[in-house]
Write an enzyme that holds these catalytic residues in place. Structure first.
Site, short mmCIF file in Angstrom:
data_model
loop_
_atom_site.label_atom_id
_atom_site.label_comp_id
_atom_site.label_asym_id
_atom_site.label_seq_id
_atom_site.Cartn_x
_atom_site.Cartn_y
_atom_site.Cartn_z
N GLY A 246 -45.38 44.33 24.30
CA GLY A 246 -46.03 43.14 25.38
C GLY A 246 -47.79 44.09 25.44
CG ASN B 249 -44.45 47.24 26.54
OD1 ASN B 249 -43.29 48.11 26.96
ND2 ASN B 249 -45.36 46.20 27.30
N GLY C 215 -42.12 51.80 26.22
CA GLY C 215 -41.24 50.52 26.84
C GLY C 215 -42.09 50.29 28.63
CG HIS D 44 -39.24 52.70 40.43
ND1 HIS D 44 -39.85 51.84 39.58
CD2 HIS D 44 -40.37 53.36 41.13
CE1 HIS D 44 -41.20 52.31 39.14
NE2 HIS D 44 -42.02 52.67 40.90
CD GLN E 184 -42.59 52.97 35.69
OE1 GLN E 184 -43.72 51.62 36.01
NE2 GLN E 184 -42.95 52.52 33.91
CB CYS F 279 -39.42 51.57 22.39
SG CYS F 279 -38.54 50.71 24.04
CB VAL G 206 -32.81 52.04 39.15
CG1 VAL G 206 -34.16 52.62 40.26
CG2 VAL G 206 -32.73 50.87 38.95
CB SER H 127 -45.79 45.97 31.30
OG SER H 127 -45.57 45.98 32.34
CB CYS I 13 -27.17 56.17 55.49
SG CYS I 13 -26.98 55.62 57.77
ZN LIG Z 1 -25.64 56.49 58.62
#
Ligand SMILES: [Zn+2]
Length: 274
Positions: A249, A247, A221, A123, A105, A265, A107, A223, A131
């Site tokens: 929590g 994890n 890692g 994600h 998850q 972790c 990026v 939640s 664009c």
């Molecule tokens: Zn464009």
């Protein structure tokens, strides 16, 4: 941080060795030791102001000004972040044939930079800009340079927040010139899935298929407070796949895990013998 006992480590090793064809799902907790903050505290509550929503980014110029000003300040730290123990161990497990696929998850691309090959960026990725009009992908580094040229008033200092966001004075935000696509003049967006947007159906189906072929699911890692990750635990449960989690929590799937190690972790994987 309270570390789990030795018995828990051997339980984790046992889980991994008895299901050597894992689907691994990772979240922000993996990148914490690389200096990238998480959105939520251990109770699963927001630590900061809510992150930007997809709809407001697309619809409001003022929100895009705010996003790019903050992202301009936050990006250099994300770009400079280095993989940590968790990323290294996951890459090692993949080389040993223990991991079928890793879904993240995050990026920040730190799994790939640690040498992990079979990764799905659920994600998206912060090192790319897309664009929305012509779909052209450009490098975040290139957009950073254009932001600098258009906005000499901006600085790259600020307190780093999740997803390459950073605090910037509101007085600076209103003057920000937002870069457009240099091919079609269209609207540029980081190539990530913002809150309020959804992951492509094909991606979700591909992960469901991989999950069916996998021996078990390991959550590291996260939640799981966001549905886009939680749904894979729900599906794994439906499929009767064993599940484990590291994890610190509480997570949204706590009652579904056979094994839960409530600790950071990186510390757990650092102390894992052998
Ligand atoms: Zn464009």
């Amino acid at each position: 941080v309270e570390l789990a006992g030795l018995s828990t480590y051997s339980e984790l090793q046992h889980f991994i060795q008895s299901h050597p064809d894992l689907l691994v799902l990772t979240g922000a907790g993996c990148s914490l030791a690389s200096g990238i903050p998480t959105y939520r505290d251990r109770q699963g509550n927001w630590q900061r102001n809510n992150p930007i929503q997809h709809k407001e980014f697309v619809e409001l110029h003022s929100r895009r000004q705010r996003y790019w000003a903050r992202s301009y300040a936050g990006w250099p730290a994300v770009a400079a972040a280095k993989p940590n123990t968790t990323h290294m161990v996951m890459a090692d497990w993949e080389r040993k044939g223990l991991i079928r696929m890793l879904v993240t998850q995050n990026v920040d691309r730190l799994h790939q930079r640690a040498g992990q090959e079979k990764v799905i960026d659920l994600h998206g990725r912060l090192d790319q800009v897309i664009c929305l009009d012509c779909d052209r992908i450009s490098s975040r580094f290139e957009v950073q340079q254009r932001l600098a040229q258009l906005n000499p008033q901006l600085t790259t200092t600020g307190i780093l927040a999740p997803d390459g966001d950073a605090d910037v004075a509101d007085s600076l935000v209103a003057q920000v010139v937002v870069p457009d696509c240099d091919r079609c003049g269209g609207l540029l967006k980081p190539n990530v899935v913002f809150f309020g947007d959804s992951v492509k159906r094909d991606t979700v189906n591909c992960i469901y298929q991989t999950l069916e072929q996998s021996a078990a699911l390991l959550v590291v890692g996260s939640s799981l407070m966001v549905f886009s990750g939680f749904r894979f635990c729900r599906r794994a449960h439906e499929l009767g796949k064993p599940m484990a989690c590291i994890n610190p929590g509480k997570t949204r799937a706590d009652e579904l895990f056979q094994l839960k190690i409530a600790a950071d972790c990186s510390e757990v994987l650092d102390s894992l013998p052998g």
